[in-house]
Design a protein around this motif. Structure first.
Motif, short mmCIF file in Angstrom:
data_model
loop_
_atom_site.label_atom_id
_atom_site.label_comp_id
_atom_site.label_asym_id
_atom_site.label_seq_id
_atom_site.Cartn_x
_atom_site.Cartn_y
_atom_site.Cartn_z
N MET A 61 0.81 -1.20 0.00
CA MET A 61 0.00 0.00 0.00
C MET A 61 0.86 1.27 0.00
O MET A 61 0.54 2.24 -0.65
N SER A 62 2.00 1.24 0.76
CA SER A 62 2.86 2.43 0.80
C SER A 62 3.47 2.70 -0.57
O SER A 62 3.73 3.84 -0.93
N GLU A 63 3.69 1.63 -1.35
CA GLU A 63 4.30 1.81 -2.68
C GLU A 63 3.44 2.73 -3.53
O GLU A 63 3.93 3.65 -4.17
N LYS A 64 2.11 2.47 -3.52
CA LYS A 64 1.18 3.29 -4.33
C LYS A 64 1.19 4.72 -3.83
O LYS A 64 1.16 5.67 -4.60
N TYR A 65 1.20 4.87 -2.51
CA TYR A 65 1.18 6.20 -1.89
C TYR A 65 2.38 7.03 -2.38
O TYR A 65 2.24 8.17 -2.82
N PHE A 66 3.58 6.43 -2.30
CA PHE A 66 4.78 7.19 -2.68
C PHE A 66 4.80 7.45 -4.19
O PHE A 66 5.30 8.49 -4.63
N ASP A 67 4.26 6.53 -4.96
CA ASP A 67 4.23 6.75 -6.40
C ASP A 67 3.32 7.93 -6.74
O ASP A 67 3.67 8.79 -7.54
N LYS A 68 2.15 7.96 -6.08
CA LYS A 68 1.18 9.02 -6.35
C LYS A 68 1.70 10.38 -5.84
O LYS A 68 1.42 11.42 -6.42
N ASN A 69 2.46 10.35 -4.74
CA ASN A 69 2.87 11.59 -4.08
C ASN A 69 4.36 11.90 -4.23
O ASN A 69 4.92 12.63 -3.40
N ALA A 70 4.99 11.35 -5.28
CA ALA A 70 6.45 11.50 -5.41
C ALA A 70 6.88 12.98 -5.41
O ALA A 70 7.76 13.39 -4.66
N GLN A 71 6.22 13.76 -6.25
CA GLN A 71 6.60 15.18 -6.37
C GLN A 71 6.31 15.92 -5.06
O GLN A 71 7.13 16.71 -4.58
N LYS A 72 5.15 15.63 -4.46
CA LYS A 72 4.75 16.31 -3.22
C LYS A 72 5.71 15.96 -2.08
O LYS A 72 6.10 16.81 -1.29
N TYR A 73 6.10 14.66 -2.01
CA TYR A 73 7.07 14.23 -0.98
C TYR A 73 8.36 15.05 -1.11
O TYR A 73 8.89 15.58 -0.14
N THR A 74 8.84 15.17 -2.34
CA THR A 74 10.11 15.87 -2.59
C THR A 74 10.00 17.35 -2.21
O THR A 74 10.90 17.90 -1.57
N GLU A 75 8.88 17.97 -2.58
CA GLU A 75 8.68 19.39 -2.26
C GLU A 75 8.51 19.59 -0.76
O GLU A 75 9.19 20.40 -0.15
N ASP A 76 7.57 18.80 -0.16
CA ASP A 76 7.18 19.03 1.23
C ASP A 76 8.31 18.75 2.22
O ASP A 76 8.49 19.49 3.18
N TYR A 77 9.02 17.66 2.00
CA TYR A 77 10.00 17.25 3.02
C TYR A 77 11.41 17.73 2.72
O TYR A 77 12.27 17.70 3.58
N TYR A 78 11.69 18.13 1.48
CA TYR A 78 13.05 18.56 1.16
C TYR A 78 13.09 19.97 0.58
O TYR A 78 13.56 20.90 1.22
N LEU A 79 12.55 20.14 -0.63
CA LEU A 79 12.82 21.38 -1.37
C LEU A 79 12.22 22.61 -0.71
O LEU A 79 12.81 23.69 -0.75
N SER A 80 11.04 22.46 -0.05
CA SER A 80 10.44 23.67 0.53
C SER A 80 10.81 23.85 2.00
O SER A 80 10.39 24.80 2.63
N GLN A 81 11.58 22.93 2.57
CA GLN A 81 11.87 23.04 4.01
C GLN A 81 13.35 22.75 4.29
O GLN A 81 13.71 21.60 4.52
N ILE A 82 14.17 23.78 4.27
CA ILE A 82 15.60 23.51 4.46
C ILE A 82 15.92 23.07 5.89
O ILE A 82 17.01 22.59 6.15
N ARG A 83 14.95 23.23 6.83
CA ARG A 83 15.22 22.81 8.22
C ARG A 83 14.56 21.48 8.56
O ARG A 83 14.56 21.06 9.69
N HIS A 84 13.96 20.82 7.56
CA HIS A 84 13.26 19.57 7.88
C HIS A 84 14.26 18.51 8.38
O HIS A 84 15.38 18.41 7.86
N PRO A 85 13.86 17.69 9.39
CA PRO A 85 14.78 16.67 9.92
C PRO A 85 15.31 15.70 8.86
O PRO A 85 16.36 15.10 9.04
N LYS A 86 14.59 15.57 7.73
CA LYS A 86 15.09 14.65 6.70
C LYS A 86 16.42 15.13 6.11
O LYS A 86 17.27 14.33 5.72
#
Ligand SMILES: C[S@@+](CC[C@H](N)C(=O)[O-])C[C@H]1O[C@@H](n2cnc3c(N)ncnc32)[C@H](O)[C@@H]1O
Length: 267
Positions: A1-26
């Motif tokens: 189930m997580s596979e589908k989630y990450f496939d559908k949200n690949a761009q959003k994951y990248t933006e939300d957790y990395y590109l738009s947040q330079i202080r994110h713990p990731k």
């Protein structure tokens, strides 16, 4: 189930957790992984495999230090992002990206000096299959760098309730309204239909030991004043306070860190 989630949200994951947040713990996790790779290996002679590689940001940084290898992800959308990034940022000569299953890759045994699995094992139904596959893929004395979500993490102690609530469309809409209107947050909540696993770190290390790995390094990360999602209040009021709690990783309170980053050598 997580596979589908990450496939559908690949761009959003990248933006939300990395590109738009330079202080994110990731980012902190990624920078520590880079330090570990540099500590254990010389770039010219180290072939790396990044399992569940996501959008290729770690590979971009590693290639700037001369490291090369392969990234595997079950999501075609993530692999597309990683391939495009490698072309845009000129590291396609050092890194190749393939769609694949981390628990049964088609790669040769003993091919890699280092395997990285960052933000991955919590989405597997159990630990053993991944640990066995990593052991097969590593050379003798090769190193696995991975992180686990800490069962006793303070910042993540409300996750179960959060994941339960995120199953409802209505609650997700209300949460997004509050985030936008009250906290001016750009990052929105996603509907989740699965619960990532958490680990009891000492038991995981013992399990890894039984499966042929010895511990070289352990660091707890992810400290916040309030557990998520209440920590949003601290993003707004005292600004940087959460980041200042990083010193806790060197104290006995380290055991409440949200995640535990580990490096282990194949025995
Ligand atoms: C939380 S993201 C982590 C991405 C990246 N490693 C990072 O640290 O940001 C989890 C990644 O694992 C991938 N994934 C999930 N199950 C997988 C599987 N069975 N085999 C390979 N990749 C998988 C997802 O597609 C996603 O890209």
């Amino acid at each position: 189930m997580s596979e589908k989630y990450f496939d559908k949200n690949a761009q959003k994951y990248t933006e939300d957790y990395y590109l738009s947040q330079i202080r994110h713990p990731k980012w902190q996790r990624q920078k520590t992984i880079e330090k570990l790779v540099k500590k254990f290996f010389k770039s010219s002679s180290c072939k790396i495999l990044n399992l569940g590689c996501g959008p290729g940001l770690l590979e971009e940084d590693l290639s700037s230090f001369g490291f090369f290898g392969i990234g595997i992800d079950s999501s075609p959308a993530m692999i597309n992002l990683a391939k495009n990034r490698s072309l845009e940022k000129n590291f396609s000569d050092k890194w190749q990206f393939f769609v694949g299953d981390c628990e049964k890759t088609k790669l040769n045994s003993g091919e890699f000096d280092c395997v990285i699995a960052s933000g991955l094992i919590e989405y597997m139904p159990s630990d053993e299959k991944l640990l066995k596959e990593v052991k097969r893929l590593l050379k003798d004395d090769g190193i696995l760098i991975l992180n686990i979500t800490n069962l006793f993490g303070w910042s993540t102690c409300l996750n179960r309730i959060g994941h339960y609530l995120k199953k409802s469309n209505k609650i997700v809409s209300i949460a997004n309204f509050i985030k936008k209107e009250f906290f001016k947050e750009k990052v929105t909540v996603n509907k989740l239909n699965f619960n990532p696993r958490k680990h009891f770190p000492a038991l995981f290390i013992r399990r890894a030991n039984i499966n042929g790995f010895e511990l070289l390094f352990s660091e707890y990360q992810g400290f916040t004043v309030l557990p998520s999602p209440l920590d949003l209040i601290f993003n707004v009021i005292p600004g940087d306070l959460n980041n200042k709690l990083d010193f806790l990783k060197k104290t006995p309170l380290k055991f409440i860190g949200a995640s535990n980053l580990l490096a282990m050598r194949k025995k």
